[in-house]
Every structure is written in structure tokens, then in C-alpha cells.
Motif scaffolding. Structure first.
Motif, PDB file in Angstrom:
ATOM      1  N   GLN A  86      57.385  40.564  53.508  1.00 21.40           N
ATOM      2  CA  GLN A  86      56.280  40.410  52.558  1.00 21.40           C
ATOM      3  C   GLN A  86      55.690  39.003  52.650  1.00 21.40           C
ATOM      4  OE1 GLN A  86      53.506  41.132  50.903  1.00 21.40           O
ATOM      5  NE2 GLN A  86      54.686  42.742  49.948  1.00 21.40           N
ATOM      6  N   LEU A  87      56.540  38.008  52.781  1.00 22.56           N
ATOM      7  CA  LEU A  87      56.061  36.629  52.900  1.00 22.56           C
ATOM      8  C   LEU A  87      55.227  36.472  54.167  1.00 22.56           C
ATOM      9  CD1 LEU A  87      56.017  33.808  51.717  1.00 22.56           C
ATOM     10  CD2 LEU A  87      58.141  33.316  52.906  1.00 22.56           C
ATOM     11  N   LEU A  88      55.722  37.092  55.220  1.00 20.82           N
ATOM     12  CA  LEU A  88      54.990  37.077  56.488  1.00 20.82           C
ATOM     13  C   LEU A  88      53.603  37.677  56.303  1.00 20.82           C
ATOM     14  CD1 LEU A  88      56.050  36.093  59.194  1.00 20.82           C
ATOM     15  CD2 LEU A  88      56.683  38.413  59.753  1.00 20.82           C
ATOM     16  N   ASN A  89      53.563  38.805  55.602  1.00 21.35           N
ATOM     17  CA  ASN A  89      52.289  39.467  55.348  1.00 21.35           C
ATOM     18  C   ASN A  89      51.349  38.599  54.522  1.00 21.35           C
ATOM     19  OD1 ASN A  89      52.555  41.795  56.802  1.00 21.35           O
ATOM     20  ND2 ASN A  89      53.360  43.013  55.101  1.00 21.35           N
ATOM     21  N   CYS A  90      51.915  37.911  53.528  1.00 16.89           N
ATOM     22  CA  CYS A  90      51.086  37.017  52.700  1.00 16.89           C
ATOM     23  C   CYS A  90      50.490  35.901  53.556  1.00 16.89           C
ATOM     24  CB  CYS A  90      51.918  36.384  51.584  1.00 16.89           C
ATOM     25  SG  CYS A  90      52.272  37.507  50.226  1.00 16.89           S
ATOM     26  N   LEU A  91      51.343  35.324  54.408  1.00 11.84           N
ATOM     27  CA  LEU A  91      50.863  34.238  55.267  1.00 11.84           C
ATOM     28  C   LEU A  91      49.742  34.715  56.178  1.00 11.84           C
ATOM     29  CD1 LEU A  91      54.235  32.505  56.155  1.00 11.84           C
ATOM     30  CD2 LEU A  91      52.377  31.524  54.838  1.00 11.84           C
TER      31      LEU A  91
ATOM     32  N   SER B 196      45.658  33.780  55.606  1.00 13.87           N
ATOM     33  CA  SER B 196      45.505  32.738  56.611  1.00 13.87           C
ATOM     34  C   SER B 196      44.043  32.407  56.865  1.00 13.87           C
ATOM     35  CB  SER B 196      46.143  33.196  57.918  1.00 13.87           C
ATOM     36  OG  SER B 196      45.443  34.336  58.391  1.00 13.87           O
ATOM     37  N   GLY B 197      43.184  33.362  56.534  1.00 18.65           N
ATOM     38  CA  GLY B 197      41.772  33.152  56.813  1.00 18.65           C
ATOM     39  C   GLY B 197      41.360  33.770  58.135  1.00 18.65           C
ATOM     40  N   GLU B 198      42.353  34.289  58.856  1.00 15.42           N
ATOM     41  CA  GLU B 198      42.029  34.900  60.154  1.00 15.42           C
ATOM     42  C   GLU B 198      41.373  36.258  59.946  1.00 15.42           C
ATOM     43  OE1 GLU B 198      45.582  34.807  62.624  1.00 15.42           O
ATOM     44  OE2 GLU B 198      46.081  32.855  61.738  1.00 15.42           O
ATOM     45  N   GLU B 199      40.332  36.487  60.732  1.00 17.53           N
ATOM     46  CA  GLU B 199      39.490  37.682  60.579  1.00 17.53           C
ATOM     47  C   GLU B 199      40.262  38.985  60.508  1.00 17.53           C
ATOM     48  OE1 GLU B 199      35.930  36.680  59.556  1.00 17.53           O
ATOM     49  OE2 GLU B 199      36.402  38.751  60.112  1.00 17.53           O
ATOM     50  N   GLU B 200      41.177  39.135  61.474  1.00 20.72           N
ATOM     51  CA  GLU B 200      41.840  40.438  61.594  1.00 20.72           C
ATOM     52  C   GLU B 200      42.650  40.802  60.359  1.00 20.72           C
ATOM     53  OE1 GLU B 200      44.759  38.319  64.647  1.00 20.72           O
ATOM     54  OE2 GLU B 200      45.385  40.375  64.189  1.00 20.72           O
ATOM     55  N   PHE B 201      43.040  39.791  59.588  1.00 23.21           N
ATOM     56  CA  PHE B 201      43.851  40.077  58.413  1.00 23.21           C
ATOM     57  C   PHE B 201      43.028  40.148  57.138  1.00 23.21           C
ATOM     58  CE2 PHE B 201      47.348  39.892  61.035  1.00 23.21           C
ATOM     59  CZ  PHE B 201      47.550  38.654  61.629  1.00 23.21           C
ATOM     60  N   LEU B 202      41.710  39.923  57.261  1.00 31.24           N
ATOM     61  CA  LEU B 202      40.891  39.879  56.048  1.00 31.24           C
ATOM     62  C   LEU B 202      40.214  41.201  55.736  1.00 31.24           C
ATOM     63  CD1 LEU B 202      39.095  36.411  56.250  1.00 31.24           C
ATOM     64  CD2 LEU B 202      40.771  37.159  54.580  1.00 31.24           C
ATOM     65  N   LYS B 203      40.384  42.142  56.654  1.00 30.86           N
ATOM     66  CA  LYS B 203      39.572  43.357  56.570  1.00 30.86           C
ATOM     67  C   LYS B 203      39.666  44.089  55.244  1.00 30.86           C
ATOM     68  CE  LYS B 203      39.385  44.107  61.500  1.00 30.86           C
ATOM     69  NZ  LYS B 203      40.426  44.355  62.496  1.00 30.86           N
TER      70      LYS B 203
ATOM     71  N   GLN C 236      40.619  37.707  46.889  1.00 30.70           N
ATOM     72  CA  GLN C 236      41.708  37.371  47.797  1.00 30.70           C
ATOM     73  C   GLN C 236      41.206  36.511  48.947  1.00 30.70           C
ATOM     74  OE1 GLN C 236      43.224  41.338  48.558  1.00 30.70           O
ATOM     75  NE2 GLN C 236      45.039  40.953  47.320  1.00 30.70           N
ATOM     76  N   LYS C 237      39.989  36.823  49.383  1.00 30.82           N
ATOM     77  CA  LYS C 237      39.419  36.027  50.476  1.00 30.82           C
ATOM     78  C   LYS C 237      39.238  34.582  50.028  1.00 30.82           C
ATOM     79  CE  LYS C 237      37.159  39.801  52.871  1.00 30.82           C
ATOM     80  NZ  LYS C 237      35.944  40.630  52.930  1.00 30.82           N
ATOM     81  N   LYS C 238      38.863  34.444  48.753  1.00 29.58           N
ATOM     82  CA  LYS C 238      38.685  33.093  48.212  1.00 29.58           C
ATOM     83  C   LYS C 238      39.999  32.327  48.181  1.00 29.58           C
ATOM     84  CE  LYS C 238      36.993  32.168  44.212  1.00 29.58           C
ATOM     85  NZ  LYS C 238      36.427  32.279  42.853  1.00 29.58           N
ATOM     86  N   ASN C 239      41.082  33.073  48.017  1.00 32.56           N
ATOM     87  CA  ASN C 239      42.383  32.441  47.849  1.00 32.56           C
ATOM     88  C   ASN C 239      43.041  32.018  49.145  1.00 32.56           C
ATOM     89  OD1 ASN C 239      42.278  32.617  45.125  1.00 32.56           O
ATOM     90  ND2 ASN C 239      43.539  34.445  44.938  1.00 32.56           N
ATOM     91  N   CYS C 240      42.357  32.169  50.251  1.00 27.35           N
ATOM     92  CA  CYS C 240      42.996  31.848  51.520  1.00 27.35           C
ATOM     93  C   CYS C 240      43.368  30.384  51.612  1.00 27.35           C
ATOM     94  CB  CYS C 240      42.076  32.223  52.682  1.00 27.35           C
ATOM     95  SG  CYS C 240      42.066  33.990  52.981  1.00 27.35           S
ATOM     96  N   LEU C 241      44.328  30.091  52.466  1.00 29.33           N
ATOM     97  CA  LEU C 241      44.772  28.721  52.680  1.00 29.33           C
ATOM     98  C   LEU C 241      43.600  27.892  53.182  1.00 29.33           C
ATOM     99  CD1 LEU C 241      48.179  29.439  54.443  1.00 29.33           C
ATOM    100  CD2 LEU C 241      47.834  28.702  52.100  1.00 29.33           C
ATOM    101  N   GLN C 242      43.490  26.704  52.611  1.00 34.95           N
ATOM    102  CA  GLN C 242      42.287  25.926  52.894  1.00 34.95           C
ATOM    103  C   GLN C 242      42.483  24.821  53.912  1.00 34.95           C
ATOM    104  OE1 GLN C 242      41.343  24.603  48.977  1.00 34.95           O
ATOM    105  NE2 GLN C 242      40.430  26.543  48.395  1.00 34.95           N
ATOM    106  N   ASN C 243      43.658  24.250  53.898  1.00 39.73           N
ATOM    107  CA  ASN C 243      43.795  23.031  54.690  1.00 39.73           C
ATOM    108  C   ASN C 243      44.687  23.133  55.915  1.00 39.73           C
ATOM    109  OD1 ASN C 243      42.143  21.341  53.028  1.00 39.73           O
ATOM    110  ND2 ASN C 243      43.752  21.462  51.487  1.00 39.73           N
TER     111      ASN C 243
END
Lengths: 468, 202
Positions: free
Chosen positions: A175-180, A184-191, A197-204
Motif C-alpha cells: 500500500q505504501l508503494l502504491n501511495c508513493l 509521485s506526479g508521474e503520468e501513468e499513476f495519475l489516471k 489527489q492530483k493536488k496532493n502529489c509530492l512537490q519537491n
């Protein structure tokens, strides 16, 4: 002259008096003036006072109005949910306590983890998010390493043989892996992420390296998990699949498995039957479900376990002539059907588990079928696609008739089959590798959990975490 | 379900409240958690509900734990007291002729030669008598000595007989002073009474 004198005196006096009079008159005038002025002043001040009073009243009213406004604003503000960001803040020096309470000392007997089994993963991720949000590289790195170290310790040291712990942390690591991935902000995982949730992606920070380490850890946990299951499961296989004769009274031997929470299994006076096998499978399955393990992962586990059944059973047949009989063939076929039924019941039909049983199923068929004519030989070649030539020949040679009326397999028949198999390629190995493990993949699954709605239950003793 | 997957945790819901264990609370948590997942899980409303239920179940866990702990402690205490009581009863019944007696009672073995037989009053009276007789004896011995040593020239020593007599007739020195005549009488009469009651006094 006296009179003159007196007259002058009197005149003088009159003049004096007139002067005094004038003086007094003037004084009076002045005083009147002053009085008037004072009166004026007083009335002016009174008027000013009245003005001030009125102003005060006005201000009072304004204050009251503003106060009620503030009150109503406050009320409406509190009925609206405070807009949380979905992060958890902690002090750097609290990191060891965090790891201890949420990983190292976490008990599986608790309200929170029973209700929401993957909650630890989300809590940890919310801490990660906050460290990223603060742009604090040291804190983030330290946290990631601490998490990985903590889980490793539980798996390798504290609970390396405990099925429940392995299952639980396999689920949470995944589950942690899935959250990461999801955040992550990577396209393939944002679908499938929601806008929030998209707003909550890691920023830095880019945590893909740590993700890789975590993934390796997950694989390690998976294999340990399989090994522990293998240990208790293996002893049941040969007795249950081959040795126990249940066909004497088919209806009475319908498997009656039941689920037990603990790791002690029901044993029928030290004899394992097909029921024992099914019971083990049931316990494994419900344990995985209990900890919220991803369905895709569960299917991989079941497939691996079914492979184990096939390999061990087949290897045993290869070595024992007494297992190569028509009767045994029937028994195996029957047991395979029980396994299939079990899959249906657990709604795992689309697993490739039955495929792994094919060699065993074909062996069972081979044991039962007629083995005398040329047509038989052809059919055997056709049907036993999952068996190698070596294996087919071995079975034919080992075949033992149950009674005197049954014909043995003639050596000429065997030679016939062999010649037909000449062109077939197959491994020269007779035995299957029982330790073979299918490669595990951790499917990515978008979580629908809204992080800003997550709360930290009291019983986890994490009151030093601040909900942001 | 044939393999009874749900029966074990769901059984907790059917138990009597006072028979719940903390394991049951965890089973309940699991079942409720699963049920909540079935509801559309993204809503704010469900999330709040979910965590309120977590809170309630945490309180429930604490209460069930406390209850069972107290129950255990009380049971242990009761068992301890019971075994002590049994022990005391056993000890009591092992003594011969005994019955459970009250707080201020003495159990006496009638075959015991050293058993108490006399009352305090009787004992007092006997001791008093003894003391008086002892005193009389000493006086008589003194007188005898005096006669022997010739200090008291008496042809016939006054018969001094001291014999146990009822306490109420023992002569006190005050009483003998009232009988100077008795001394003269003894010289002549030597009545038994006279003998009995003559005490030489200096």
C-alpha cells in the motif's frame, strides 16, 4: 461760603458716587459678559456632549452589529470542515517514537488495524508528504530509511515466522508503494486520481529510488511469506492428495474446512486428508483478506501454492510405483476437482491456479485411461501436453495394475509411445522443481482514500503527530 | 459459506455482552470495517463515521479489557477465600469432640486429666483458706520455739491445735484479744474447744 463748601463737598461726593456707580456698572457689565460667555460655553459643551453621546450610541450599535457578524461567521466556519491538507506533522526528534509505535511495536490485535488494515501505510505516507512539503531533504531521507529499516526488522527479526505479521506487512508495504506511485506526479499513476489527489502529489522530491528499495523489501516479504506457508502446507500434500483414500465413501468425505484464526490446524488423528489441504488454503486466504492484501497479490499467492501441490504430488508419483494405479488416478482427479471447487467458492476462478495443476491432471488421466492400442498411444501423446516424454514413459513403466484382471502396460506399448515422442522436445528432468517461485509483481492500484479525511486513532499512541 | 469464513468473527455479534473478550472486539472491528468499505468510501460523511466508530470501538476495547481483568481478579480472590475457608473447616473438624464454637468459647476434652474443673470463685476461696492456715501455722511454730527455748515458762504448754476449720470460724488476732478468760480456762478445763481456741499471745 460754608454752603459753597458743603455744596462742593456734596458735588465731589456725588461725582465720586457717580464714578463708583460707573465703575460698578462697568463691573456688572463685565460680569454679565463673563456670565454670558460661560453660559455660551456651557451650552456649547452640552451640545457637544450630546453629540458625543449620540456618536457613542452609534458606535455601540456598530460594535454590536459587528459582534453578531463575527459570531455568525465563526459558526458557519466551524460547520464547514476545517480544510485539512492530508499531512501529518511531527518533530524530527519524534521520529524514533513514530517508527516504534507504528511499525516495530505495532500489535495486530487492535481496533484500528482490524478496521482499517492498511492505515499504517497511509499514516506513514502522510508523514512523508509533510516532510516533502517542508522541503526538508534530511528529514525526508531519514524518515524513508527509518521506515524501511523498521519494516525489515519486524520481518527479519521479530516476527520472521509469523504468518499474520508477514501478511500484514506485505499488505502495508504494498500500500505504501502504491501511495508513493499514486502521489509521485508521474503520468501513468495519475489516471484514476481525483483532482484533489492530483493536488496532493509530492512537490519537491523524487522518491523513485526509495520506491525501488521498498519494492525489493516487498518482494523479500512475499518470499518469506510463501516460505512460512510452505512449511506448514507441504506435509499435508502427499498424504492429502495421494495417500488418503477418500473415494471409498465419496459423500461422507466432502471436505468440511473451517477457518481458524491461529496457526494450529485441525488434524484428523495425524492423517492429512484433502480437507486438511483445503483448510490450510482457507486459512491462508482469509489471513490475506483480513489484512487487506491486494486481490492481484492474493491470486499470485494462490497460484504459487497450487503449483506447490502439483509439483510435490507429481514428484511423489514419479518415485512410487504404488501411486501409479488406476485407482490413484481417480483419487487424484477427485481431489483436483475439490481444489477447483475451492477456487470457485473463494471467487478465484480466473486465477491461473488450475493451469499449474495441469501436469497433475494429465497424469491422473493417464493413469486411468486404456494403455494398449495404437489409438491409445496417439491420444496419450495428444493429451499429455504438459508432461515431458521422460515423465510419460516413467509413468507407463511404473504403472501397477490393482488386481490380476487388469492388464499391465506392455513394453511394446511403451516403445510405441516413445517413438511417437521422439520428435517432442521436453526437459530431461523427471521431477519438477518444488522450490520454483513464479516471479511476483506488485500491481499498481489507485486508492480512493482521501488523505485529508484520515484521522489518527487514539489507540495507536501517536498523539505527537499533528494533523495538517 | 461452506468453509465458514465469516462465522468466526461474526459470532462475536451474537455473544452476551458480559462474555465478550477483547478478541471479540477485534473481530467486530474487522467486520464493521469491511462493511464500511462496501459503502461508497470516498465520502466525507463515511470517513467521519468510520473514525467515530473507531473511537467508540477503542473505548469498548478498554471497557471489555477492564471488565475481564476485574472479573479475573474477583474470581481469584473468591477462590482464595474459598480454599482458606475449606482449610479452616478441615482443621476444625479434625479435633475430637469438637463442634464449631462461638467466638468466646473453650472446647474441653473430657478425657484430659488436666482439664479445668474448678471455678474462679472456688479457687479464690481455697487459696484464701490456705493463706490463713499458713499464717496460723507460723504463729504456732513460733510459740513452740519459745517454749522449747524456755522463754516461756509454762508447765503445760497451751495446747495449740490448729486444725482445718471452716473459714468463718478461724480466729483472728482481734478476736483472741477478747478472750483473756479463755487462757485461764485452758489451765483448768482444757476443753477441746479451749484447746482449739487457745492462742498464746505475748
Amino acid at each position: 461760603e460754608e454752603l459753597e463748601g458743603e455744596k462742593r463737598e456734596l458735588q465731589g461726593r456725588v461725582e465720586e458716587l457717580e464714578e463708583e456707580n460707573d465703575h460698578l456698572k462697568r463691573q456688572q457689565l463685565m460680569e454679565n459678559e463673563v456670565k454670558n460667555k460661560l453660559r455660551e460655553e456651557t451650552s456649547r459643551l452640552t451640545a457637544e456632549n450630546m453629540d458625543f453621546d449620540e456618536l457613542l450610541d452609534q458606535k455601540d450599535r456598530l460594535i454590536k452589529k459587528l459582534q453578531t457578524q463575527v459570531k455568525t461567521r465563526q459558526k458557519t466556519a466551524s460547520t464547514l470542515p476545517k480544510d485539512y491538507l492530508g499531512m501529518l506533522e511531527y518533530k524530527r526528534e519524534d521520529e524514533p517514537r513514530l517508527i516504534e509505535n507504528i511499525i516495530l511495536d505495532l500489535k495486530l490485535k487492535g481496533v484500528a488495524v482490524n478496521m482499517i488494515p492498511t492505515l499504517p501505510a497511509y499514516i506513514l505516507f502522510m508523514c512523508i508528504r509533510h516532510a516533502d512539503y517542508l522541503n526538508d531533504e534530511a528529514k525526508l531521507k531519514s524518515l524513508m530509511n527509518a521506515i524501511i529499516g523498521g519494516v525489515k526488522k519486524v520481518i527479519v527479526v521479530s516476527h520472521q515466522k509469523d504468518l499474520e505479521f508477514l501478511s500484514f506487512w506485505l499488505s502495508n508495504t504494498h500500500q505504501l508503494l502504491n501511495c508513493l506511485k499514486q502521489y509521485s506526479g508521474e503520468e501513468e499513476f495519475l489516471k484514476q486520481s481525483t483532482p484533489r489527489q492530483k493536488k496532493n502529489c509530492l512537490q519537491n522530491f523524487d522518491l523513485s529510488e526509495h520506491r525501488q528499495i521498498l519494492s525489493d523489501l516487498a518482494i523479500q516479504i512475499y518470499h518469506r511469506f510463501i516460505s512460512v506457508m510452505q512449511k506448514t502446507f507441504t506435509p499435508t500434500i502427499v498424504p492429502g492428495m495421494l495417500e488418503h483414500e477418500s473415494l471409498q465413501g465419496i459423500s461422507s468425505m466432502k471436505p468440511t474446512g473451517f477457518r481458524k484464526r491461529s496457526n494450529s490446524f485441525y488434524e484428523e488423528s495425524e492423517t492429512y486428508t484433502i480437507s486438511s489441504i483445503l483448510q490450510h488454503l482457507t486459512v491462508f486466504h482469509s489471513t490475506m483478506n483480513h489484512h487487506g492484501l491486494d486481490q492481484g497479490l492474493i491470486k499470485q499467492v494462490i497460484k504459487q501454492l497450487f503449483y506447490l501441490v502439483a509439483a510435490i504430488t507429481l514428484n511423489n508419483i514419479m518415485l512410487r510405483k504404488d501411486m501409479c494405479s488406476c485407482r490413484k488416478g481417480m483419487q487424484i482427479r477427485c481431489n483436483i476437482s475439490y481444489l477447483e471447487e475451492w477456487l470457485k467458492e473463494k471467487e478465484l476462478q480466473n486465477v491461473n491456479a488450475m493451469d499449474t495443476l495441469k501436469p497433475l491432471a494429465q497424469t491422473a488421466w493417464l493413469l486411468q485411461v486404456n494403455k494398449s492400442t495404437d489409438d491409445d498411444a496417439k491420444e496419450i501423446i495428444e493429451k499429455c501436453s504438459e508432461l515431458s516424454p521422460v515423465q510419460i514413459v516413467k509413468i507407463l513403466n511404473s504403472y501397477t495394475p490393482i488386481d490380476d484382471f487388469e492388464k499391465r502396460v506392455t513394453s511394446s506399448f511403451v516403445r510405441k509411445v516413445q517413438s511417437l515422442l521422439q520428435d517432442h522436445e521436453g526437459s530431461a528432468q523427471l521431477m519438477l522443481d518444488a522450490d520454483y517461485r513464479f516471479q511476483v509483481t506488485f500491481p499498481f492500484c489507485t486508492s480512493t482514500q482521501a488523505l485529508e479525511l484520515l484521522q489518527v486513532p487514539n489507540s495507536l499512541h501517536l498523539d505527537f503527530l499533528n494533523r495538517i | 459459506m461452506e468453509f465458514g469464513e465469516e462465522s468466526s468473527p461474526a459470532r462475536a455479534f451474537e455473544k452476551d455482552a458480559f462474555e465478550l473478550t477483547v478478541e471479540d472486539v477485534y473481530d467486530i472491528s474487522y467486520v464493521i470495517g469491511r462493511d464500511l468499505l462496501k459503502i461508497s468510501s470516498t465520502g466525507e460523511e463515511v470517513s467521519d463515521l468510520q473514525f467515530r466508530i473507531v473511537r467508540v470501538l477503542e473505548m469498548f476495547e478498554t471497557l471489555v479489557n477492564k471488565y475481564n481483568l476485574s472479573l479475573e481478579e474477583l474470581k481469584m480472590e473468591r477462590d482464595n477465600l474459598k480454599s482458606e475457608l475449606d482449610r479452616i473447616i478441615k482443621e476444625g473438624s479434625s479435633r475430637p469432640g469438637a463442634q464449631t464454637s462461638g467466638p468466646n468459647q473453650l472446647v474441653v476434652d473430657l478425657t484430659d486429666p488436666n482439664r479445668p474443673r474448678f471455678t474462679m470463685q472456688e479457687l479464690k476461696e481455697v487459696l484464701q483458706e490456705r493463706n490463713q492456715l499458713k499464717a496460723q501455722l507460723m504463729v504456732a511454730q513460733e510459740e513452740l520455739q519459745l517454749y522449747k527455748s524456755g522463754i516461756l515458762p509454762q508447765a503445760e504448754p497451751a495446747m495449740v491445735e490448729v486444725s482445718p476449720s471452716p473459714p468463718w470460724q478461724v480466729e483472728t488476732p482481734a478476736a483472741t484479744e477478747h478472750r483473756p478468760a479463755m487462757i485461764n480456762d485452758t489451765k483448768e478445763e482444757k476443753t477441746t474447744i479451749g484447746k482449739l481456741f487457745s492462742f498464746r499471745r505475748k
